[in-house]
Design a protein around this motif. Structure first.
Motif, PDB file in Angstrom:
ATOM      1  N   PHE A 176       0.798  -1.231   0.000  1.00  0.00           N
ATOM      2  CA  PHE A 176       0.000   0.000   0.000  1.00  0.00           C
ATOM      3  C   PHE A 176       0.826   1.275   0.000  1.00  0.00           C
ATOM      4  O   PHE A 176       0.276   2.368  -0.095  1.00  0.00           O
ATOM      5  CB  PHE A 176      -0.954  -0.007   1.206  1.00  0.00           C
ATOM      6  CG  PHE A 176      -1.960  -1.117   1.151  1.00  0.00           C
ATOM      7  CD1 PHE A 176      -2.975  -1.110   0.211  1.00  0.00           C
ATOM      8  CD2 PHE A 176      -1.884  -2.190   2.016  1.00  0.00           C
ATOM      9  CE1 PHE A 176      -3.896  -2.140   0.142  1.00  0.00           C
ATOM     10  CE2 PHE A 176      -2.800  -3.226   1.961  1.00  0.00           C
ATOM     11  CZ  PHE A 176      -3.807  -3.203   1.020  1.00  0.00           C
ATOM     12  N   GLY A 177       2.141   1.139   0.134  1.00  0.00           N
ATOM     13  CA  GLY A 177       2.988   2.330   0.160  1.00  0.00           C
ATOM     14  C   GLY A 177       2.872   3.089   1.473  1.00  0.00           C
ATOM     15  O   GLY A 177       3.076   4.298   1.517  1.00  0.00           O
ATOM     16  N   TRP A 178       2.544   2.378   2.544  1.00  0.00           N
ATOM     17  CA  TRP A 178       2.383   2.980   3.866  1.00  0.00           C
ATOM     18  C   TRP A 178       3.668   2.858   4.658  1.00  0.00           C
ATOM     19  O   TRP A 178       4.452   1.936   4.460  1.00  0.00           O
ATOM     20  CB  TRP A 178       1.281   2.283   4.658  1.00  0.00           C
ATOM     21  CG  TRP A 178      -0.101   2.442   4.132  1.00  0.00           C
ATOM     22  CD1 TRP A 178      -0.557   3.405   3.276  1.00  0.00           C
ATOM     23  CD2 TRP A 178      -1.221   1.606   4.422  1.00  0.00           C
ATOM     24  NE1 TRP A 178      -1.883   3.207   3.036  1.00  0.00           N
ATOM     25  CE2 TRP A 178      -2.321   2.117   3.720  1.00  0.00           C
ATOM     26  CE3 TRP A 178      -1.398   0.472   5.199  1.00  0.00           C
ATOM     27  CZ2 TRP A 178      -3.579   1.550   3.781  1.00  0.00           C
ATOM     28  CZ3 TRP A 178      -2.654  -0.101   5.269  1.00  0.00           C
ATOM     29  CH2 TRP A 178      -3.738   0.439   4.567  1.00  0.00           C
ATOM     30  N   GLN A 179       3.849   3.776   5.610  1.00  0.00           N
ATOM     31  CA  GLN A 179       4.917   3.626   6.580  1.00  0.00           C
ATOM     32  C   GLN A 179       4.466   2.603   7.626  1.00  0.00           C
ATOM     33  O   GLN A 179       3.271   2.307   7.750  1.00  0.00           O
ATOM     34  CB  GLN A 179       5.234   4.967   7.218  1.00  0.00           C
ATOM     35  CG  GLN A 179       5.823   5.954   6.221  1.00  0.00           C
ATOM     36  CD  GLN A 179       6.223   7.254   6.867  1.00  0.00           C
ATOM     37  OE1 GLN A 179       6.192   7.398   8.087  1.00  0.00           O
ATOM     38  NE2 GLN A 179       6.611   8.212   6.051  1.00  0.00           N
ATOM     39  N   LEU A 180       5.419   2.053   8.370  1.00  0.00           N
ATOM     40  CA  LEU A 180       5.094   0.996   9.325  1.00  0.00           C
ATOM     41  C   LEU A 180       4.061   1.430  10.361  1.00  0.00           C
ATOM     42  O   LEU A 180       3.158   0.667  10.708  1.00  0.00           O
ATOM     43  CB  LEU A 180       6.368   0.486  10.010  1.00  0.00           C
ATOM     44  CG  LEU A 180       7.377  -0.198   9.087  1.00  0.00           C
ATOM     45  CD1 LEU A 180       8.631  -0.582   9.862  1.00  0.00           C
ATOM     46  CD2 LEU A 180       6.763  -1.417   8.438  1.00  0.00           C
ATOM     47  N   HIS A 181       4.176   2.666  10.864  1.00  0.00           N
ATOM     48  CA  HIS A 181       3.214   3.115  11.876  1.00  0.00           C
ATOM     49  C   HIS A 181       1.809   3.260  11.279  1.00  0.00           C
ATOM     50  O   HIS A 181       0.820   3.023  11.970  1.00  0.00           O
ATOM     51  CB  HIS A 181       3.680   4.416  12.550  1.00  0.00           C
ATOM     52  CG  HIS A 181       3.701   5.599  11.642  1.00  0.00           C
ATOM     53  ND1 HIS A 181       4.772   5.902  10.839  1.00  0.00           N
ATOM     54  CD2 HIS A 181       2.773   6.552  11.406  1.00  0.00           C
ATOM     55  CE1 HIS A 181       4.513   7.000  10.152  1.00  0.00           C
ATOM     56  NE2 HIS A 181       3.295   7.414  10.474  1.00  0.00           N
ATOM     57  N   SER A 182       1.707   3.594  10.013  1.00  0.00           N
ATOM     58  CA  SER A 182       0.398   3.685   9.358  1.00  0.00           C
ATOM     59  C   SER A 182      -0.216   2.299   9.190  1.00  0.00           C
ATOM     60  O   SER A 182      -1.429   2.119   9.332  1.00  0.00           O
ATOM     61  CB  SER A 182       0.532   4.357   7.991  1.00  0.00           C
ATOM     62  OG  SER A 182       1.041   5.656   8.139  1.00  0.00           O
ATOM     63  N   THR A 183       0.625   1.316   8.907  1.00  0.00           N
ATOM     64  CA  THR A 183       0.159  -0.061   8.769  1.00  0.00           C
ATOM     65  C   THR A 183      -0.368  -0.573  10.101  1.00  0.00           C
ATOM     66  O   THR A 183      -1.451  -1.173  10.170  1.00  0.00           O
ATOM     67  CB  THR A 183       1.296  -0.968   8.266  1.00  0.00           C
ATOM     68  OG1 THR A 183       1.753  -0.446   7.016  1.00  0.00           O
ATOM     69  CG2 THR A 183       0.820  -2.394   8.078  1.00  0.00           C
ATOM     70  N   ARG A 184       0.366  -0.306  11.180  1.00  0.00           N
ATOM     71  CA  ARG A 184      -0.100  -0.730  12.509  1.00  0.00           C
ATOM     72  C   ARG A 184      -1.408  -0.035  12.870  1.00  0.00           C
ATOM     73  O   ARG A 184      -2.304  -0.638  13.459  1.00  0.00           O
ATOM     74  CB  ARG A 184       0.981  -0.459  13.555  1.00  0.00           C
ATOM     75  CG  ARG A 184       2.162  -1.414  13.453  1.00  0.00           C
ATOM     76  CD  ARG A 184       3.118  -1.268  14.629  1.00  0.00           C
ATOM     77  NE  ARG A 184       3.798   0.019  14.638  1.00  0.00           N
ATOM     78  CZ  ARG A 184       4.949   0.278  14.038  1.00  0.00           C
ATOM     79  NH1 ARG A 184       5.575  -0.685  13.375  1.00  0.00           N
ATOM     80  NH2 ARG A 184       5.487   1.470  14.099  1.00  0.00           N
TER      81      ARG A 184
END
Length: 94
Positions: A45-53
């Motif tokens: 999704f092109g997200w940063q890790l904190h956005s994924t969490r």
């Protein structure tokens, strides 16, 4: 200049032939047999890790039951164990 007082109709999810949201895609990804790890989700999704969490936390708050498998030396994998009743109705309509 005339000002319109009409309100727009609310957008519907993919059920009525609309767009497929990232949330829908994430649910599909986590619904697979092996689920997915944080890095795979972030890359897809092109997200940063904190956005994924945060997205995983949002699913939990929405009533999805997630399982986390932590194997030694490998990143944690997430899978959906159960879907909230209202979400099942929406997914069936899609």
């Amino acid at each position: 200049m005339a000002i319109s007082t009409q309100k727009r109709a609310p957008r519907s999810n993919a059920g009525a032939g609309g767009r497929i949201t990232k949330k829908d895609q994430l649910i599909k990804l986590l619904g697979q047999k092996n689920g997915a790890d944080i890095k795979a989700i972030s890359d897809k999704f092109g997200w940063q890790l904190h956005s994924t969490r945060a997205a995983l936390s949002g699913l939990r708050k929405a009533g999805y039951e997630l399982d986390t498998q932590k194997l030694e030396g490998k990143p944690a994998r997430y899978t959906i164990l159960s879907i909230p009743p209202l979400a099942e109705v929406q997914l069936d309509a899609a």
